[in-house]
Design a protein around this motif. Sequence first.
Motif, PDB file in Angstrom:
ATOM      1  N   LYS A 110       0.689  -1.306   0.029  1.00 28.80           N
ATOM      2  CA  LYS A 110       0.016   0.002  -0.025  1.00 28.80           C
ATOM      3  C   LYS A 110       0.833   1.221   0.144  1.00 28.80           C
ATOM      4  CE  LYS A 110      -3.783   2.507   2.607  1.00 28.80           C
ATOM      5  NZ  LYS A 110      -4.217   2.214   3.947  1.00 28.80           N
ATOM      6  N   LYS A 111       2.045   1.108   1.004  1.00 33.40           N
ATOM      7  CA  LYS A 111       2.851   2.602   1.115  1.00 33.40           C
ATOM      8  C   LYS A 111       3.415   2.666  -0.534  1.00 33.40           C
ATOM      9  CE  LYS A 111       6.713   4.315   3.401  1.00 33.40           C
ATOM     10  NZ  LYS A 111       7.705   4.076   4.576  1.00 33.40           N
ATOM     11  N   GLU A 112       3.927   1.609  -1.013  1.00 35.90           N
ATOM     12  CA  GLU A 112       4.535   1.823  -2.267  1.00 35.90           C
ATOM     13  C   GLU A 112       3.521   2.293  -3.247  1.00 35.90           C
ATOM     14  OE1 GLU A 112       8.223  -1.615  -1.911  1.00 35.90           O
ATOM     15  OE2 GLU A 112       6.170  -2.285  -2.590  1.00 35.90           O
ATOM     16  N   ALA A 113       2.303   1.529  -3.414  1.00 36.04           N
ATOM     17  CA  ALA A 113       1.276   2.184  -4.242  1.00 36.04           C
ATOM     18  C   ALA A 113       1.153   3.490  -4.374  1.00 36.04           C
ATOM     19  CB  ALA A 113       0.088   1.226  -4.303  1.00 36.04           C
ATOM     20  N   ALA A 114       0.980   4.166  -2.989  1.00 39.32           N
ATOM     21  CA  ALA A 114       0.784   5.396  -2.946  1.00 39.32           C
ATOM     22  C   ALA A 114       1.846   6.402  -3.194  1.00 39.32           C
ATOM     23  CB  ALA A 114       0.685   5.952  -1.315  1.00 39.32           C
ATOM     24  N   GLN A 115       3.143   6.076  -3.107  1.00 37.83           N
ATOM     25  CA  GLN A 115       4.238   6.960  -3.514  1.00 37.83           C
ATOM     26  C   GLN A 115       4.345   6.556  -5.075  1.00 37.83           C
ATOM     27  OE1 GLN A 115       7.378   4.513  -1.616  1.00 37.83           O
ATOM     28  NE2 GLN A 115       7.447   5.687   0.197  1.00 37.83           N
ATOM     29  N   TYR A 116       4.174   5.533  -5.651  1.00 38.47           N
ATOM     30  CA  TYR A 116       4.081   5.683  -7.197  1.00 38.47           C
ATOM     31  C   TYR A 116       2.942   6.469  -7.812  1.00 38.47           C
ATOM     32  CZ  TYR A 116       7.796   2.028  -7.692  1.00 38.47           C
ATOM     33  OH  TYR A 116       8.673   1.221  -7.785  1.00 38.47           O
ATOM     34  N   LEU A 117       1.722   6.429  -7.103  1.00 37.56           N
ATOM     35  CA  LEU A 117       0.536   7.306  -7.627  1.00 37.56           C
ATOM     36  C   LEU A 117       1.165   8.774  -7.471  1.00 37.56           C
ATOM     37  CD1 LEU A 117      -2.325   7.163  -8.545  1.00 37.56           C
ATOM     38  CD2 LEU A 117      -3.051   6.904  -6.137  1.00 37.56           C
ATOM     39  N   THR A 118       1.698   9.175  -6.355  1.00 40.88           N
ATOM     40  CA  THR A 118       2.025  10.455  -6.310  1.00 40.88           C
ATOM     41  C   THR A 118       2.995  11.010  -7.128  1.00 40.88           C
ATOM     42  OG1 THR A 118       1.654  10.532  -3.718  1.00 40.88           O
ATOM     43  CG2 THR A 118       3.212  12.112  -4.558  1.00 40.88           C
ATOM     44  N   LYS A 119       3.949  10.000  -7.630  1.00 38.49           N
ATOM     45  CA  LYS A 119       4.862  10.488  -8.635  1.00 38.49           C
ATOM     46  C   LYS A 119       4.180  10.493  -9.826  1.00 38.49           C
ATOM     47  CE  LYS A 119       8.972   7.950  -6.370  1.00 38.49           C
ATOM     48  NZ  LYS A 119       9.910   7.159  -6.492  1.00 38.49           N
ATOM     49  N   ALA A 120       3.397   9.642 -10.190  1.00 36.61           N
ATOM     50  CA  ALA A 120       2.303   9.764 -11.427  1.00 36.61           C
ATOM     51  C   ALA A 120       1.427  10.789 -11.438  1.00 36.61           C
ATOM     52  CB  ALA A 120       1.828   8.398 -11.788  1.00 36.61           C
ATOM     53  N   ASN A 121       1.318  11.566 -10.588  1.00 34.90           N
ATOM     54  CA  ASN A 121       0.640  12.905 -10.420  1.00 34.90           C
ATOM     55  C   ASN A 121      -0.892  12.178 -10.616  1.00 34.90           C
ATOM     56  OD1 ASN A 121      -0.222  15.432 -10.273  1.00 34.90           O
ATOM     57  ND2 ASN A 121      -0.210  15.984 -12.267  1.00 34.90           N
ATOM     58  N   ASN A 122      -1.104  11.112  -9.628  1.00 34.09           N
ATOM     59  CA  ASN A 122      -2.281  10.371  -9.396  1.00 34.09           C
ATOM     60  C   ASN A 122      -3.066   9.852 -10.972  1.00 34.09           C
ATOM     61  OD1 ASN A 122      -3.160  10.948  -6.975  1.00 34.09           O
ATOM     62  ND2 ASN A 122      -3.436  13.309  -7.284  1.00 34.09           N
ATOM     63  N   HIS A 123      -2.091   9.357 -11.812  1.00 34.50           N
ATOM     64  CA  HIS A 123      -2.543   8.714 -12.940  1.00 34.50           C
ATOM     65  C   HIS A 123      -2.124   7.091 -12.779  1.00 34.50           C
ATOM     66  CE1 HIS A 123      -3.602  11.957 -16.137  1.00 34.50           C
ATOM     67  NE2 HIS A 123      -2.963  12.829 -14.972  1.00 34.50           N
ATOM     68  N   VAL A 124      -3.412   6.223 -12.542  1.00 34.17           N
ATOM     69  CA  VAL A 124      -3.144   5.013 -12.269  1.00 34.17           C
ATOM     70  C   VAL A 124      -2.036   4.338 -13.387  1.00 34.17           C
ATOM     71  CG1 VAL A 124      -3.939   2.658 -12.031  1.00 34.17           C
ATOM     72  CG2 VAL A 124      -4.784   4.604 -10.936  1.00 34.17           C
ATOM     73  N   LYS A 125      -2.320   4.436 -14.598  1.00 35.58           N
ATOM     74  CA  LYS A 125      -1.506   3.845 -15.704  1.00 35.58           C
ATOM     75  C   LYS A 125      -0.214   4.148 -15.577  1.00 35.58           C
ATOM     76  CE  LYS A 125      -3.739   2.658 -19.138  1.00 35.58           C
ATOM     77  NZ  LYS A 125      -4.764   2.539 -20.432  1.00 35.58           N
ATOM     78  N   LYS A 126       0.196   5.559 -15.383  1.00 37.26           N
ATOM     79  CA  LYS A 126       1.386   6.066 -15.542  1.00 37.26           C
ATOM     80  C   LYS A 126       2.202   5.387 -14.040  1.00 37.26           C
ATOM     81  CE  LYS A 126       0.364  10.332 -17.827  1.00 37.26           C
ATOM     82  NZ  LYS A 126       0.582  11.804 -17.771  1.00 37.26           N
ATOM     83  N   ALA A 127       1.641   5.315 -12.905  1.00 39.19           N
ATOM     84  CA  ALA A 127       2.030   4.689 -11.810  1.00 39.19           C
ATOM     85  C   ALA A 127       2.563   3.320 -11.885  1.00 39.19           C
ATOM     86  CB  ALA A 127       0.905   4.641 -10.551  1.00 39.19           C
ATOM     87  N   ILE A 128       1.591   2.424 -12.677  1.00 39.17           N
ATOM     88  CA  ILE A 128       1.809   1.136 -12.997  1.00 39.17           C
ATOM     89  C   ILE A 128       3.310   1.296 -13.999  1.00 39.17           C
ATOM     90  CG2 ILE A 128       1.050  -1.008 -14.330  1.00 39.17           C
ATOM     91  CD1 ILE A 128      -1.810  -0.138 -13.232  1.00 39.17           C
ATOM     92  N   GLN A 129       3.097   2.073 -14.861  1.00 39.50           N
ATOM     93  CA  GLN A 129       4.313   2.032 -15.731  1.00 39.50           C
ATOM     94  C   GLN A 129       5.609   2.558 -14.836  1.00 39.50           C
ATOM     95  OE1 GLN A 129       2.851   4.900 -18.666  1.00 39.50           O
ATOM     96  NE2 GLN A 129       2.170   3.341 -19.801  1.00 39.50           N
ATOM     97  N   LEU A 130       5.528   3.323 -14.252  1.00 42.75           N
ATOM     98  CA  LEU A 130       6.640   3.497 -13.445  1.00 42.75           C
ATOM     99  C   LEU A 130       7.105   2.462 -12.574  1.00 42.75           C
ATOM    100  CD1 LEU A 130       5.822   7.228 -11.890  1.00 42.75           C
ATOM    101  CD2 LEU A 130       7.756   6.658 -13.676  1.00 42.75           C
ATOM    102  N   TYR A 131       6.327   1.541 -12.069  1.00 41.40           N
ATOM    103  CA  TYR A 131       6.525   0.440 -11.269  1.00 41.40           C
ATOM    104  C   TYR A 131       7.391  -0.367 -12.188  1.00 41.40           C
ATOM    105  CZ  TYR A 131       6.359  -4.126  -8.954  1.00 41.40           C
ATOM    106  OH  TYR A 131       6.764  -5.246  -8.329  1.00 41.40           O
ATOM    107  N   GLU A 132       6.970  -0.689 -13.326  1.00 41.89           N
ATOM    108  CA  GLU A 132       7.404  -1.512 -14.147  1.00 41.89           C
ATOM    109  C   GLU A 132       8.946  -1.371 -14.570  1.00 41.89           C
ATOM    110  OE1 GLU A 132       4.247  -1.556 -17.032  1.00 41.89           O
ATOM    111  OE2 GLU A 132       3.239  -3.224 -15.995  1.00 41.89           O
TER     112      GLU A 132
END
Length: 299
Positions: A275-297
């Motif tokens: 959950k913590k990591e998901a929130a961090q990726y979402l913040t980095k992606a400016n609240n765009h889920v698809k971009k957050a997933i791409q950042l993780y990948e």
Amino acid sequence: MVKTVTEAINQKSLAIDEMEAIDIVSLMLEEERQIQEGIQKSLTAIAEAVELIVDKWEHGARVFVVGAGTSGRIGVLDAVELGPTFSIEPDRWIAFVAGGKNAMWEPLEQHEDNASDIVYDLQQYDFNENDVLIAISASGSTPYSVAALTYAKEKQAASISISCNQQTMSTKLSDVGIELIVGPEVIRGSTRLKAGTAQKIAINMISTATMVKLGKVYQNEMIDMQLINKKLVKRAESMLMQLTSISEKEAQTLMDETNNDVKLSLIIAKTGCNKKEAAQYLTKANNHVKKAIQLYEMG
């Protein structure tokens, strides 16, 4: 002299008062086809309006939608549904109709001439250069809407207008002027008909496309809706199952862990992060889920 389409006489409906019901509604359907053409010609301006709002929104802007009569009611209808659909704060997208809230239920069209009312209302919200104004007016010359645009210009705020005539005063006062030319109404001057429908489509396009650009949609799912009843919670769980192929039990567990946050649940299900990591990726992606997933990948 500027051609006023909304007040023109429709030659096809001159004998409408002699027609059978089926002929009246058939004529109305035929006339409705002009709406798509009118909107098609305005798509570039509508897209410009979306980009303008998104840019300002990301810097904290609020959006104020104003209009009188049918135009005002359309603005209110669109605005009030953005909260439950996209979790927009009520003080970020605000709509005014001439005559106040009672004008949603009563015919208070006389207030469209009260230019000072809307200026006063905007002042109460400390409307300023960081905000965006959308003025909806079929004629493009309604005093209430024109006064709002004039005030926006004085405050150096961004402004958008939606009208159904050419070369209108509203357009002249706006940063983006959207003119939806849909032809004269079957009942002369009754802009609750084609003009009203065209304005409804345009404001729907503007608000919806803005929400998409702000990351409130994943694929074509409403991932930022307010889960305010059991039906919507179930819809969110079903959405997670469909998007990630997890089981119903896993979806329920994720929703519990994230306090019914669909975005975080979706990122966790898609990536396996916590959950913590998901929130961090979402913040980095400016609240765009698809971009957050791409950042993780990307690691």
